[in-house]
Enzyme design. Structure first.
Site, PDB file in Angstrom:
ATOM      1  N   LYS A 133       0.864  -1.050   0.051  1.00 57.29           N
ATOM      2  CA  LYS A 133       0.037  -0.040   0.175  1.00 57.29           C
ATOM      3  C   LYS A 133       0.864   1.217  -0.013  1.00 57.29           C
ATOM      4  O   LYS A 133       1.675   1.528   0.823  1.00 57.29           O
ATOM      5  CB  LYS A 133      -0.896  -0.215   1.493  1.00 57.29           C
ATOM      6  CG  LYS A 133      -1.863   1.191   1.048  1.00 57.29           C
ATOM      7  CD  LYS A 133      -2.693   1.541   2.493  1.00 57.29           C
ATOM      8  CE  LYS A 133      -1.790   2.563   3.398  1.00 57.29           C
ATOM      9  NZ  LYS A 133      -1.790   3.685   2.759  1.00 57.29           N
TER      10      LYS A 133
ATOM     11  N   GLU B 239      10.477  15.099  15.476  1.00 56.18           N
ATOM     12  CA  GLU B 239      10.539  15.230  14.216  1.00 56.18           C
ATOM     13  C   GLU B 239       9.792  16.115  13.382  1.00 56.18           C
ATOM     14  O   GLU B 239       8.616  15.929  13.742  1.00 56.18           O
ATOM     15  CB  GLU B 239      10.386  13.661  13.680  1.00 56.18           C
ATOM     16  CG  GLU B 239      10.630  13.519  12.094  1.00 56.18           C
ATOM     17  CD  GLU B 239      10.493  12.078  11.767  1.00 56.18           C
ATOM     18  OE1 GLU B 239       9.652  11.568  11.800  1.00 56.18           O
ATOM     19  OE2 GLU B 239      11.327  11.469  11.095  1.00 56.18           O
TER      20      GLU B 239
ATOM     21  N   CYS C 204      13.453  10.633   6.289  1.00 58.23           N
ATOM     22  CA  CYS C 204      13.463  10.003   7.842  1.00 58.23           C
ATOM     23  C   CYS C 204      15.053  10.348   8.449  1.00 58.23           C
ATOM     24  O   CYS C 204      15.077  10.401   9.455  1.00 58.23           O
ATOM     25  CB  CYS C 204      13.033   8.806   7.792  1.00 58.23           C
ATOM     26  SG  CYS C 204      13.770   7.873   6.668  1.00 58.23           S
TER      27      CYS C 204
ATOM     28  N   GLU D 116      10.384   0.871   9.921  1.00 58.27           N
ATOM     29  CA  GLU D 116      11.451   2.027   9.755  1.00 58.27           C
ATOM     30  C   GLU D 116      10.641   3.329  10.163  1.00 58.27           C
ATOM     31  O   GLU D 116       9.739   3.820   9.320  1.00 58.27           O
ATOM     32  CB  GLU D 116      11.975   1.906   8.316  1.00 58.27           C
ATOM     33  CG  GLU D 116      13.404   2.380   8.093  1.00 58.27           C
ATOM     34  CD  GLU D 116      13.216   3.995   7.715  1.00 58.27           C
ATOM     35  OE1 GLU D 116      13.276   4.949   8.185  1.00 58.27           O
ATOM     36  OE2 GLU D 116      12.992   3.982   6.421  1.00 58.27           O
TER      37      GLU D 116
HETATM   38  P1  NAI Z   1       1.885   7.904   8.549  1.00 59.40           P
HETATM   39  O1  NAI Z   1       2.874   6.955   9.472  1.00 59.40           O
HETATM   40  O2  NAI Z   1       0.527   8.050   9.043  1.00 59.40           O
HETATM   41  O3  NAI Z   1       1.814   7.152   7.236  1.00 59.40           O
HETATM   42  C1  NAI Z   1       2.868   6.287   6.606  1.00 59.40           C
HETATM   43  C2  NAI Z   1       1.981   5.090   5.904  1.00 59.40           C
HETATM   44  O4  NAI Z   1       1.279   4.338   7.081  1.00 59.40           O
HETATM   45  C3  NAI Z   1       0.967   5.768   5.022  1.00 59.40           C
HETATM   46  O5  NAI Z   1       0.816   4.800   3.986  1.00 59.40           O
HETATM   47  C4  NAI Z   1      -0.446   5.499   5.683  1.00 59.40           C
HETATM   48  O6  NAI Z   1      -1.496   5.322   4.834  1.00 59.40           O
HETATM   49  C5  NAI Z   1      -0.245   4.187   6.256  1.00 59.40           C
HETATM   50  N1  NAI Z   1      -0.875   4.244   7.880  1.00 59.40           N
HETATM   51  C6  NAI Z   1      -1.396   5.324   8.443  1.00 59.40           C
HETATM   52  N2  NAI Z   1      -2.027   4.755   9.669  1.00 59.40           N
HETATM   53  C7  NAI Z   1      -1.842   3.572   9.614  1.00 59.40           C
HETATM   54  C8  NAI Z   1      -2.568   2.500  10.385  1.00 59.40           C
HETATM   55  N3  NAI Z   1      -3.241   2.575  11.732  1.00 59.40           N
HETATM   56  N4  NAI Z   1      -2.152   1.173  10.126  1.00 59.40           N
HETATM   57  C9  NAI Z   1      -1.344   0.684   9.008  1.00 59.40           C
HETATM   58  N5  NAI Z   1      -0.986   1.743   8.212  1.00 59.40           N
HETATM   59  C10 NAI Z   1      -1.416   3.058   8.639  1.00 59.40           C
HETATM   60  O7  NAI Z   1       2.637   9.069   8.358  1.00 59.40           O
HETATM   61  P2  NAI Z   1       1.968  10.554   8.072  1.00 59.40           P
HETATM   62  O8  NAI Z   1       0.611  10.785   8.673  1.00 59.40           O
HETATM   63  O9  NAI Z   1       1.727  10.634   6.554  1.00 59.40           O
HETATM   64  O10 NAI Z   1       2.971  11.645   8.549  1.00 59.40           O
HETATM   65  C11 NAI Z   1       3.250  11.840   9.752  1.00 59.40           C
HETATM   66  C12 NAI Z   1       4.485  12.122  10.275  1.00 59.40           C
HETATM   67  O11 NAI Z   1       5.157  10.832  10.411  1.00 59.40           O
HETATM   68  C13 NAI Z   1       5.296  13.227   9.398  1.00 59.40           C
HETATM   69  O12 NAI Z   1       5.342  14.281   9.836  1.00 59.40           O
HETATM   70  C14 NAI Z   1       6.884  12.495   9.744  1.00 59.40           C
HETATM   71  O13 NAI Z   1       7.318  13.124  11.095  1.00 59.40           O
HETATM   72  C15 NAI Z   1       6.665  11.193  10.044  1.00 59.40           C
HETATM   73  N6  NAI Z   1       6.777  10.199   8.834  1.00 59.40           N
HETATM   74  C16 NAI Z   1       8.158   9.629   8.691  1.00 59.40           C
HETATM   75  C17 NAI Z   1       8.618   8.915   7.799  1.00 59.40           C
HETATM   76  C18 NAI Z   1       9.674   8.064   7.663  1.00 59.40           C
HETATM   77  O14 NAI Z   1      10.195   7.807   6.578  1.00 59.40           O
HETATM   78  N7  NAI Z   1      10.256   7.501   8.776  1.00 59.40           N
HETATM   79  C19 NAI Z   1       7.612   8.964   6.417  1.00 59.40           C
HETATM   80  C20 NAI Z   1       6.539   9.692   6.528  1.00 59.40           C
HETATM   81  C21 NAI Z   1       6.046  10.270   7.784  1.00 59.40           C
END
Ligand code: NAI
Ligand code: MG
Length: 491
Positions: free
Chosen positions: A194, A399, A302, A268
């Protein structure tokens, strides 16, 4: 240095002419279904949502919102493909399919880079030079392992796990898909992936490539949707492994959900990396490394170098040079080849960054932003630094995921180490010094999965990547990345 002459150049006296990458050769459908069992199919509930171009706020396409029933269909297709074809195929044959995917990605590199920049807002320079070539390189690299697993795990047998559920974020949409899919396939697993809801298009393009490569139906399934779709993958009883990249909060939730099940997992998560500059470093080179580490790609990384620790005796010089360099950074159209900082990925992310700018100031930090103009439409943020912040400041600890750098100083190396390690994260870090001995001393003390020395944000498929502490569990990339997709047994 910003002399009156070159300042004029960036203020419009004479600047770079616009050099936008053409979009003529791009084929984006108005609407995408779900890629299940080798075909694009309609979602069961018939629901779709918009994905937008964050630089223009215009819709790029509509994509399906997968329900639990759709996820179940994808998992069933993956299980069937695992049982009947992929899990049984001769490893060298699996490798051939993967090489084919890598080659088609290379052939269609321009299309992939333009779509990546359109849908996610990152500068074309980044998607063209980093995301797309590295994504292809991951397929090439893991294709090579497919028939050599006995050398990866000498004296053991390595069997696939079955169906891998993979959930990826919006900051490196195609690259993260490649990171996840390539090692899974090499080891004989099938996949339900996804992409993030704001950047689904390159994963759907990858689905087209996968179909063109003739991969048996069901080996890779791509379902679009938001958190609920991700949760349906995590909760599905017939998924054997979860690979997730994203926020620490969702990572924690996933860990709770699968506790007590037999699912294997890799997470990650976030980071708050420190770049550490010693007085003996090549200062100009270090300043360029800092700029690359936090401002390019809007800080949507990240492992971004979102903190700077600079030795006190050179702090004034480094900060002055950094401010000068910030003035020359071009913020704007992601499709323009001269753009350094593209669009913030979504309005939500821009709000989050802006709230941190307020927090930083309220905590007593001194904020400095470059004076560049930003487009009126779209989501943009000027490169920003905070000085006068303390270790407990939220802009130092949390972050932000934007072009925002928190700067602190240090006197001794041990002080730098304590400060570098003092956050909940431990994904990456950077050292800038002329002395090899200092590099070794510091890297041994830094609790971070990756530490770069006199460079930053350099990636290679052969090198493992992953975090300490709240930055995650497990490693991706390299030989280590295979481990997450196999069951090891006695020979
Ligand atoms: P997120 O963690 O909500 O999204 C990442 C992925 O997880 C997306 O595909 C989302 O649809 C999915 N997701 C969301 N809720 C889920 C659940 N309950 N179960 C399974 N999958 C789920 O991150 P978001 O809201 O886009 O960004 C929020 C913050 O997270 C950012 O501001 C940043 O600080 C951090 N982030 C860190 C990343 C990294 O590479 N470590 C990448 C993206 C965001
Ligand atoms: Mg989008």
């Amino acid at each position: 240095m910003a002399t009156p002459e070159n300042k004029l150049a960036f203020d419009g006296g004479w600047g770079y002419d616009p050099a936008p990458e053409s979009t003529d050769h791009i084929n984006i459908k108005n609407r995408y279904g779900l890629f299940i069992n080798g075909d694009f199919v309609k979602p069961e509930k018939g629901k779709y949502f918009d994905t937008v171009n964050p630089a223009t706020e215009e819709r790029t396409s509509r994509v399906a919102d997968a329900s639990q029933a759709d996820v179940d269909k994808a998992v069933k297709a993956a299980r069937e493909a695992y049982r009947t074809t992929w899990g049984r195929m001769k490893p060298a044959e699996r490798g051939k399919y993967m090489y084919r995917i890598a080659r088609i990605m290379q052939e269609r590199a321009r299309e992939f880079s333009v779509i990546e920049s359109l849908d996610g807002g990152k500068p074309i320079r980044e998607s063209r030079d980093v995301d797309v070539p590295l994504a292809a390189a991951h397929f090439f690299y893991y294709a090579g392992w497919a028939d050599k697993l006995e050398y990866a795990f000498p004296g053991r047998t390595a069997r696939p796990l079955g169906v891998a559920g993979q959930i990826i974020p919006w900051n490196f949409p195609l690259l993260m898909a490649a990171w996840k899919i390539a090692p899974a396939l090499a080891c004989g697993n099938t996949v339900v992936l996804k992409p993030a809801e704001t950047t689904p298009l390159t994963a759907l393009k990858l689905a087209e490539v996968i179909a063109d490569a003739g991969l048996p139906p069901g080996v890779v399934n791509i379902v679009t949707g938001a958190g609920a779709t991700g949760a349906a993958i995590v909760e599905h009883p017939d998924v054997d492994k979860i690979a997730f990249t994203g926020s620490t909060n969702v990572g924690r939730l996933i860990q709770k959900t699968i506790a007590g099940t037999n699912k294997k997992y890799t997470l990650e998560l976030g980071g708050k990396a420190a770049n550490i500059i010693f007085a003996d470093a090549a200062i100009d080179q270090a300043v360029e490394g800092i700029v690359n580490g936090i401002f390019f790609n809007q800080g949507h990384v990240c492992c971004a170098g979102s903190r700077l620790l600079v030795q006190e005796s050179v702090a004034d010089e480094v900060i002055a040079k950094l401010k000068d360099r910030m003035e020359t950074l071009i913020v704007g159209n992601p499709l323009d080849k001269n753009t350094d900082i593209g669009a913030i990925n979504s309005s939500m992310q821009l709000e989050k960054i802006q709230s941190y700018l307020k927090i930083g100031k309220a905590e007593g930090g001194e904020m400095h932003q470059s004076s560049c103009r930003v487009p009126r439409k779209g989501y943009f943020c000027r490169p920003t630094i905070f000085t006068g912040v303390s270790q407990s400041s939220r802009v130092v600890q949390e972050e932000i995921f934007g072009p925002v750098l928190a700067i602190q100083t240090f006197r001794r190396y041990d002080e730098a180490l304590v400060k570098a390690n003092n956050t909940p994260y431990g994904l990456s870090g950077g050292i800038w010094t002329d002395k090899g001995s200092k590099i070794f001393k510091m890297t041994q003390g830094m609790r971070a999965g990756v530490v770069w020395a006199n460079t930053f944000n350099k990636f290679d498929p052969t090198s493992p990547f992953g975090g300490y502490k709240e930055s995650g569990v497990g490693r991706e990339g390299g030989l280590h990345g295979l481990d997450a997709y196999v069951k090891l047994g006695a020979k």
